[in-house]
Design a protein around this motif. Structure first.
Motif, PDB file in Angstrom:
ATOM      1  N   SER A   1      -5.169   3.945  -8.239  1.00  0.00           N
ATOM      2  CA  SER A   1      -6.257   3.056  -8.158  1.00  0.00           C
ATOM      3  C   SER A   1      -7.091   3.373  -6.907  1.00  0.00           C
ATOM      4  O   SER A   1      -6.730   4.452  -6.031  1.00  0.00           O
TER       5      SER A   1
ATOM      6  N   THR B   1      -5.999   3.996  -3.202  1.00  0.00           N
ATOM      7  CA  THR B   1      -4.849   4.314  -3.420  1.00  0.00           C
ATOM      8  C   THR B   1      -3.545   3.195  -3.119  1.00  0.00           C
ATOM      9  O   THR B   1      -3.602   2.965  -1.788  1.00  0.00           O
ATOM     10  N   SER B   2      -2.981   2.974  -3.870  1.00  0.00           N
ATOM     11  CA  SER B   2      -1.897   1.763  -3.578  1.00  0.00           C
ATOM     12  C   SER B   2      -0.569   2.237  -3.392  1.00  0.00           C
ATOM     13  O   SER B   2      -0.094   3.425  -3.364  1.00  0.00           O
ATOM     14  N   HIS B   3       0.105   1.316  -2.549  1.00  0.00           N
ATOM     15  CA  HIS B   3       1.367   1.706  -2.139  1.00  0.00           C
ATOM     16  C   HIS B   3       2.469   1.837  -3.406  1.00  0.00           C
ATOM     17  O   HIS B   3       3.400   2.560  -3.234  1.00  0.00           O
TER      18      HIS B   3
ATOM     19  N   TYR C   1       1.723   3.858  -5.582  1.00  0.00           N
ATOM     20  CA  TYR C   1       1.466   4.902  -6.272  1.00  0.00           C
ATOM     21  C   TYR C   1       2.666   5.882  -6.405  1.00  0.00           C
ATOM     22  O   TYR C   1       3.295   5.874  -5.539  1.00  0.00           O
TER      23      TYR C   1
ATOM     24  N   GLN D   1      -0.224  -0.949  -9.594  1.00  0.00           N
ATOM     25  CA  GLN D   1      -1.173  -0.388  -8.588  1.00  0.00           C
ATOM     26  C   GLN D   1      -2.533  -1.190  -8.307  1.00  0.00           C
ATOM     27  O   GLN D   1      -2.906  -1.202  -7.146  1.00  0.00           O
TER      28      GLN D   1
ATOM     29  N   TRP E   1      -1.919  -4.684  -6.078  1.00  0.00           N
ATOM     30  CA  TRP E   1      -2.053  -4.783  -4.521  1.00  0.00           C
ATOM     31  C   TRP E   1      -2.332  -3.317  -4.040  1.00  0.00           C
ATOM     32  O   TRP E   1      -1.429  -2.483  -4.172  1.00  0.00           O
ATOM     33  N   ASN E   2      -3.764  -3.197  -3.734  1.00  0.00           N
ATOM     34  CA  ASN E   2      -3.966  -1.803  -3.307  1.00  0.00           C
ATOM     35  C   ASN E   2      -4.947  -1.961  -1.849  1.00  0.00           C
ATOM     36  O   ASN E   2      -5.871  -1.444  -1.522  1.00  0.00           O
TER      37      ASN E   2
END
Length: 430
Positions: free
Chosen positions: A266, A269-271, A273, A287, A290-291
C-alpha cells in the motif's frame, strides 16, 4: 439545522423512514449549500448531504470517546461493512475492494506497484486526468524509463471512433519480447465530462495482453449498473465522495484476486507488508486496513451515504433525474450562449454536460486565464467548470438531485456576464 422527517437513530447511524422525496430545489434542505450559490459542479469535489455529515460527526464523537478502543478493535467490522456495501454495488467480492484517499492515490498505488522494465509501455489518453498523466510521465522519467505513449482522442467524437483509434494505437505499439503494456483508461473523462467505451476497451486489452487500469473517478454513483465481474478490468478505482454522496475524501480501489499479487505494498507501506520472498499469498486487504493513522469516518460512513441514496429511491431513480436534467440543461445553456453542446445526441453524456462558452477561441488557455474565470464566476455566486479543449472554451455542468432547469438558466446569464467582461478585457489587451 433542519429536521429530517421520521429519521431514527440506529446504532449511532442515521436511517431514513419516509417516502421517496421529490428532486429539485426541495432537496436543498438536505445539503449545507449556501442558498444563494448555484452549484453545477458536483463532479469536482462532491457535495456531502447533511445526514451523512451528521453520521460522520456521530462517528467522530464515538472515536474520540475512546480512540484506542476504536482504532484497535471497533473500526474493523465497520470498515468491512462499508467495503461489502461498495462491493455489492459494483459487482465485486468484498476482499477485492479497499478504500484509499482518492482516485489519484488509487491509480498511483497500482502504477507504482508494477515492476517496470525498459521497453515496457504505459498507454494514456490525451484527455487523461492531469495528476494521472503526470504520474505516467514521472514513471517514464525515472529508471528504468518505461515508454509513455499517448492516444490522441479529441471531442466531439463517437465511441466507435474511440474504439478504432485505440485499436490502431495499440497495434502500432506492440509489446516487445517479454515486456508488458499497461493502459490507463478513463471510464468517464474529467474534462470534457464524457463517457469512454471503457468496457469495450477492456476487451481489447485482454485480446492484446494489456493490463487495463480504469480510472473510474466519476463512475460510482453516476454510472448505473457497473458490474466488475462481467466487465473484468485488471484494476478499477472510483471516488466515493464525488457522485456517491460520501464525505470527502474516499475512493474504492478494486483489484481482482488474480492481480492482488501485483499490489505488493500500500501507499504508505503498511506494517502488514510481507516481503514477496516470505509471502504465502496476497495480503491485499490487510495492508489497506491499516497503513497509518487516518480518520476512518469518511470511509466508514460510505454505508450512510448508500442508505441515503436508497432512501432517495435508489441509483436508477436519482441518476435518471440527473441525466435527463443534464441533457435538457445543456440544450438550454447552448441556446443562451448561442453555441453548442459537445455531445448533441447524448450518447457520451451521463450526469455531466459540456457546453461551448462564448469566449474568444484565441483566449490563452493558461492557468491564469482559468483562475480568472473561476474568480469572476465565484463573484457571481455560481460555478461550473471551464476548460479549453480542441480549439474552443467549454464549461462542464454537473446535474444533481437539488438542481432544476432554472439553475442552468440562471447560470447561463451569469456566464454571459463573465464572458462579456473577459472578452472586453482581452480585446483591450491586444
Amino acid at each position: 439545522m433542519p429536521t429530517y422527517p421520521n429519521m431514527q437513530l440506529k446504532n449511532g447511524l442515521k436511517a431514513y423512514k419516509e417516502d421517496k422525496p421529490e428532486f429539485g430545489h426541495g432537496m436543498l434542505k438536505y445539503y449545507a449549500l449556501d442558498p444563494s450559490y448555484i452549484n453545477l459542479n458536483n463532479g469536482s469535489y462532491g457535495t456531502t448531504p447533511r445526514p451523512v455529515t451528521e453520521a460522520v460527526h456521530a462517528l467522530s464523537e464515538r472515536i474520540e470517546a475512546n480512540p484506542d478502543l476504536f482504532h484497535r478493535i471497533e473500526f474493523k467490522p465497520l470498515l468491512d461493512e462499508a467495503r461489502q456495501r461498495v462491493a455489492d454495488l459494483i459487482g465485486a467480492k468484498r476482499d477485492e475492494v479497499v478504500f484509499v484517499a482518492n482516485a489519484s492515490m488509487g491509480v498511483n498505488t497500482v502504477l507504482r506497484n508494477f515492476e517496470w522494465e525498459e521497453g515496457d509501455i504505459i498507454f494514456e489518453f490525451r484527455t487523461t486526468y492531469g495528476s494521472i498523466s503526470r504520474t505516467v510521465q514521472y514513471l517514464h522519467d525515472r529508471p528504468p524509463h518505461p515508454t509513455a505513449s499517448t492516444i490522441n482522442v479529441l471531442f466531439p467524437t463517437t465511441h466507435a471512433e474511440i474504439i478504432e483509434v485505440f485499436k490502431k494505437h495499440v497495434k502500432a505499439n506492440p509489446a516487445l519480447p517479454n515486456k508488458k503494456r499497461v493502459a490507463v483508461i478513463d471510464s468517464i473523462v474529467s474534462n470534457p465530462g464524457v463517457t469512454l467505451p471503457w468496457k469495450e476497451l477492456v476487451k481489447i486489452c485482454k485480446e492484446e495482453g494489456i493490463f487495463s487500469v480504469i480510472d473510474a473517478a466519476h463512475s460510482i454513483g453516476q454510472e448505473v449498473g457497473v458490474n466488475l465481474k462481467e466487465s473484468d478490468p485488471d484494476f478499477w478505482i472510483s471516488n466515493c465522495h464525488k457522485w456517491l454522496s460520501a464525505k470527502r475524501s474516499c475512493a474504492a480501489l478494486y483489484v481482482p484476486e488474480r492481480n492482488q499479487h501485483i499490489i505488493k505494498a500500500s501507499i504508505p507501506t503498511s506494517h502488514a507488508y510481507i516481503s514477496p520472498k516470505d509471502r504465502k499469498g496476497p495480503n491485499f486487504v490487510e495492508q489497506f486496513d491499516w497503513n497509518g493513522t487516518i480518520d476512518y469516518a469518511s470511509y466508514i460512513t460510505v454505508t450512510d451515504a448508500l442508505e441515503f441514496r436508497e432512501w432517495m429511491g435508489g441509483e436508477e431513480r436519482l441518476n435518471k433525474y440527473c441525466h435527463d436534467l443534464a441533457i435538457q440543461g445543456g440544450q438550454v445553456l447552448a441556446e443562451i450562449f448561442g453555441t453548442r453542446v459537445m455531445d448533441p445526441n447524448g450518447d457520451l453524456t451521463l450526469n455531466m454536460v459540456n457546453v461551448e462558452l462564448p469566449l474568444p477561441k484565441d483566449l490563452p488557455a493558461t492557468v491564469a486565464t482559468i483562475s480568472g474565470l473561476h474568480r469572476r464566476l465565484f463573484a457571481k455566486k455560481a460555478f461550473s467548470a471551464p476548460f479549453f479543449h480542441n480549439g474552443a472554451w467549454w464549461t462542464r455542468c454537473s446535474a444533481q438531485v437539488w438542481n432544476e432547469i432554472s439553475d442552468f438558466e440562471e447560470l447561463g446569464k451569469r456566464w454571459l456576464e463573465v464572458c462579456a467582461d473577459v472578452k472586453k478585457d482581452f480585446d483591450q489587451s491586444k
